[in-house]
Design a protein around this motif. Structure first.
Motif, short mmCIF file in Angstrom:
data_model
loop_
_atom_site.label_atom_id
_atom_site.label_comp_id
_atom_site.label_asym_id
_atom_site.label_seq_id
_atom_site.Cartn_x
_atom_site.Cartn_y
_atom_site.Cartn_z
N HIS A 159 1.01 -1.97 0.11
CA HIS A 159 0.56 -0.22 -0.43
C HIS A 159 0.86 1.43 0.13
CE1 HIS A 159 -4.18 2.44 0.55
NE2 HIS A 159 -3.50 2.77 1.78
N SER A 160 1.62 1.31 0.62
CA SER A 160 2.61 2.23 0.62
C SER A 160 3.57 2.72 -0.36
CB SER A 160 3.65 2.66 1.73
OG SER A 160 3.61 1.74 2.79
N LYS A 161 3.95 1.57 -1.52
CA LYS A 161 4.05 1.79 -2.44
C LYS A 161 3.13 2.44 -3.01
CE LYS A 161 6.86 -2.14 -3.04
NZ LYS A 161 7.39 -3.89 -3.70
N ILE A 162 2.01 2.45 -3.22
CA ILE A 162 1.27 2.60 -4.58
C ILE A 162 0.88 4.60 -3.45
CG2 ILE A 162 -1.34 2.72 -4.57
CD1 ILE A 162 -1.23 0.28 -4.69
N LYS A 163 0.81 4.71 -2.25
CA LYS A 163 1.01 5.86 -1.87
C LYS A 163 2.30 7.07 -2.39
CE LYS A 163 -1.13 6.82 2.04
NZ LYS A 163 -1.57 6.26 3.49
N LYS A 164 2.90 6.15 -2.47
CA LYS A 164 4.76 6.66 -2.75
C LYS A 164 4.09 6.90 -4.05
CE LYS A 164 9.26 6.42 -3.04
NZ LYS A 164 10.64 5.44 -3.27
N LYS A 165 3.76 6.67 -4.94
CA LYS A 165 3.98 6.72 -6.47
C LYS A 165 2.95 8.16 -6.94
CE LYS A 165 4.42 2.11 -8.25
NZ LYS A 165 4.64 1.38 -8.46
N ARG A 166 1.31 8.44 -5.83
CA ARG A 166 1.14 8.97 -6.00
C ARG A 166 1.12 10.93 -5.04
NH1 ARG A 166 -3.75 7.29 -2.56
NH2 ARG A 166 -3.60 5.36 -3.94
N TYR A 167 2.22 10.21 -4.36
CA TYR A 167 2.27 11.41 -3.43
C TYR A 167 3.62 12.14 -4.52
CZ TYR A 167 5.52 14.04 -0.66
OH TYR A 167 6.07 15.65 0.30
N MET A 168 3.99 11.02 -4.72
CA MET A 168 5.38 11.70 -5.99
C MET A 168 4.59 12.30 -7.02
SD MET A 168 8.42 11.13 -4.77
CE MET A 168 9.52 11.59 -5.82
N ARG A 169 3.72 12.27 -7.32
CA ARG A 169 2.91 12.79 -8.46
C ARG A 169 2.55 14.08 -8.72
NH1 ARG A 169 0.73 11.50 -13.89
NH2 ARG A 169 -1.49 12.99 -13.89
N LYS A 170 1.72 13.77 -7.27
CA LYS A 170 1.19 15.45 -6.44
C LYS A 170 2.67 16.31 -6.77
CE LYS A 170 -2.52 14.17 -3.81
NZ LYS A 170 -2.99 13.74 -2.68
N MET A 171 3.35 15.54 -6.19
CA MET A 171 4.85 16.65 -6.12
C MET A 171 5.63 17.20 -7.26
SD MET A 171 8.32 15.87 -4.02
CE MET A 171 9.37 15.13 -5.67
N TRP A 172 5.53 16.35 -8.62
CA TRP A 172 5.55 16.69 -9.50
C TRP A 172 4.91 18.17 -10.02
CZ3 TRP A 172 6.43 11.38 -11.44
CH2 TRP A 172 7.12 10.36 -10.48
N ILE A 173 3.70 17.45 -10.16
CA ILE A 173 2.70 18.83 -10.33
C ILE A 173 2.54 20.60 -9.95
CG2 ILE A 173 0.26 19.20 -10.92
CD1 ILE A 173 -0.48 16.22 -11.57
N LEU A 174 3.11 19.40 -8.74
CA LEU A 174 3.33 20.93 -7.73
C LEU A 174 4.90 22.15 -8.30
CD1 LEU A 174 2.11 23.01 -5.35
CD2 LEU A 174 3.97 21.20 -3.77
N ARG A 175 5.87 21.26 -8.68
CA ARG A 175 6.74 21.80 -8.84
C ARG A 175 6.81 22.41 -10.18
NH1 ARG A 175 11.28 18.12 -7.55
NH2 ARG A 175 11.75 17.79 -5.22
#
Length: 149
Positions: A55-71
């Protein structure tokens, strides 16, 4: 110790059972208390830990995508263009760079990112005419696309 019959002799556990237990104990090595020593508790703890890790692997991918979009949103607004207009116009120009690479460009290569924002801005200003006329090209941009279908 002397055994009169063969059935009374102690048996070693089957090798597959032994290796299965060793795998579980290896995975539960850093758990606390009886969860690392007692097999029945270790099995449950290891299974739950593996569920959490998946579950954490999936959440990490989601979090990273949000971070790239924010940047990208912050960097494109710094140059005076909204994120969704920036991405939409890059796609229209057939610039197929993903969000991860664009986010890294925004941080480590600001001049390159600024040129991409300028390409997107120029595409936005030209609008429909740039999409219709194939002879019109953006200055300073090299493309491998020779013909559009």
């Amino acid at each position: 110790m002397f055994f009169t019959r063969f059935l009374m002799a102690p048996r070693a556990p089957a090798p597959d059972r032994y290796t299965r237990k060793q795998k579980i104990f290896e995975l539960s090595k850093y758990f606390g208390y009886r969860r690392k020593n007692c097999y029945s508790l270790a099995v449950r703890s290891v299974h739950k830990a593996l569920q959490y890790s998946t579950h954490s692997k999936i959440k990490k991918k989601r979090y990273m995508r949000k971070m790239w979009i924010l940047r990208l949103s912050a960097a494109s607004r710094e140059h005076g263009l909204k994120y969704h207009h920036f991405m939409q116009n890059l796609n229209k120009c057939n610039i197929l760079i993903d969000r991860k690479i664009l986010g890294q460009l925004a941080i480590y290569e600001p001049k390159t990112f600024k040129s991409l924002v300028e390409v997107a801005r120029q595409r936005q200003q030209e609008g429909l005419l740039a999409a219709i006329s194939p002879q019109h090209k953006v200055q300073g941009v090299f493309s491998r696309v020779t013909e559009q279908y």
